[in-house]
Scaffold this active site. Structure first.
Site, PDB file in Angstrom:
ATOM      1  CG  LEU A  86      39.211  44.493  35.992  1.00  0.00           C
ATOM      2  CD1 LEU A  86      40.049  44.308  34.725  1.00  0.00           C
ATOM      3  CD2 LEU A  86      37.750  44.165  35.723  1.00  0.00           C
ATOM      4  CB  CYS A  87      41.418  40.420  40.298  1.00  0.00           C
ATOM      5  SG  CYS A  87      42.144  39.000  41.178  1.00  0.00           S
ATOM      6  CB  THR A  88      42.247  41.605  44.925  1.00  0.00           C
ATOM      7  OG1 THR A  88      43.393  42.162  44.269  1.00  0.00           O
ATOM      8  CG2 THR A  88      42.377  40.087  44.984  1.00  0.00           C
ATOM      9  CB  THR A 105      35.486  40.901  37.730  1.00  0.00           C
ATOM     10  OG1 THR A 105      36.904  41.001  37.973  1.00  0.00           O
ATOM     11  CG2 THR A 105      35.050  41.976  36.752  1.00  0.00           C
TER      12      THR A 105
END
Length: 322
Positions: free
Chosen positions: A108-110, A159
């Site tokens: 998720l994210c980075t 994501t």
């Protein structure tokens, strides 16, 4: 609806994005409530079982240290700021081991950066927050990087961060327990526009710059796609059926700067991202952003940011752990 239960393991990295984590876990909680039974369970794990802080400063307790999981578990690693520091040998070895055992693993994210460093995304489609896109593309050439809000490629999920976690979780819920349940979760979240992996994470150029002139938008898109080898204003103008003078007037009218100045700002913004997020040498950063001369790059950078690329790297440059 299947009676099977599903277990998620959220691995929190230091400085993780609270929004990305909360968006994902809330989808599971609401799904259980809408189904009136416990379909989904979850736990939090961290390296060494230590407490970990999100990027907003709030500290979270871990349920367990990183350990061997059940093969049906789904792992979601939650990243945020300074994700390179989370790429420790312990973390990478654990991820690789669980991947070899066949677990579905997402970032998720980075956290896409951690999966890529571990080699889990080689040859696969992936995404990451748009701010990290340039540095990721430079570092992981074997990853098929997209600008989607999320991607699912086999057992790997990524994501772009923020509310993109909701879109991924709604897809997983729909796949496991049907679209009706996923839609009910979206309604509870007041989430009226569910995105797919075909949706891009950034606003369109007209929306982003607040201008809906079609030719101006086309020129800016060409600029953004050609940072390493900049296109001259004359060629840009020809591509959209205008004279160079008309293009100059268009930029002055809507953006209060020349096409050359706007293009330079785009290139310097990418350079700044690369300096702060990668270990690329200043010379290579300059080349990646269309500067053939390091001295010219340094001069332009100083004029824009009131510091040199070398000082920027010294004060903010990220370093990947050995």
């Amino acid at each position: 609806m299947s009676d099977k239960q599903y277990h998620f393991v959220f691995v929190l990295l230091d400085n993780f994005s609270l929004l990305s984590f909360a968006s994902a876990i809330e989808c599971l909680r609401i799904a259980n409530r809408m189904a009136a039974r416990k379909i989904y369970s979850w736990e939090i794990q961290t390296e060494g079982g230590a407490n970990v802080s999100c990027s907003a400063g709030t500290t979270f307790a871990s349920d367990n240290a990183l350990g061997e999981l059940n093969r049906d578990d789904t792992v979601l690693i939650c990243g945020g700021l300074d994700v390179q520091k989370a790429c420790t040998k312990v973390m990478l070895n654990w991820i690789r081991r669980e991947a070899r055992r066949g677990l579905a693993i997402g970032g998720l994210c980075t956290a896409s950066h951690v999966l890529a460093t571990a080699g889990l995304l080689d040859g696969k489609r992936a995404t990451i927050h748009w701010e990290n896109h340039d540095s990721f593309a430079e570092e992981f050439e074997d990853v098929i990087l997209t600008k989607s809000v999320f991607t699912v490629d086999g057992q790997r999920m990524t994501t772009a961060g923020g509310t993109a976690s909701i879109d991924l979780m709604l897809k997983l819920i729909a796949d496991k327990n049907g679209e009706d349940l996923a839609n009910s979760v979206a309604d509870q979240l007041i989430y009226s526009s569910i995105r797919t992996d075909q949706d891009t994470q950034r606003l369109s150029v007209p929306t982003r710059i607040g201008v809906r002139h079609p030719k101006l938008s086309l020129v800016i898109q060409m600029m953004e796609r050609n940072i390493e080898e900049p296109i001259s204003p004359a060629v840009l103008a020809t591509e959209v059926g205008m004279s160079t003078r008309q293009l100059e007037r268009l930029f002055r009218r809507y953006l209060n700067r020349s096409p050359k100045r706007y293009y330079m700002e785009l290139r310097l913004q990418k350079a700044r991202n690369l300096l702060m997020q990668t270990d690329m040498s200043v010379i290579n950063v300059a080349l990646a952003c269309g500067f053939s001369s390091p001295s010219h790059f340094s001069k332009c950078y100083r004029a824009q940011y009131d510091t040199t690329p070398y000082r920027e790297r010294g004060s903010h440059g990220a370093r990947l752990p050995i």
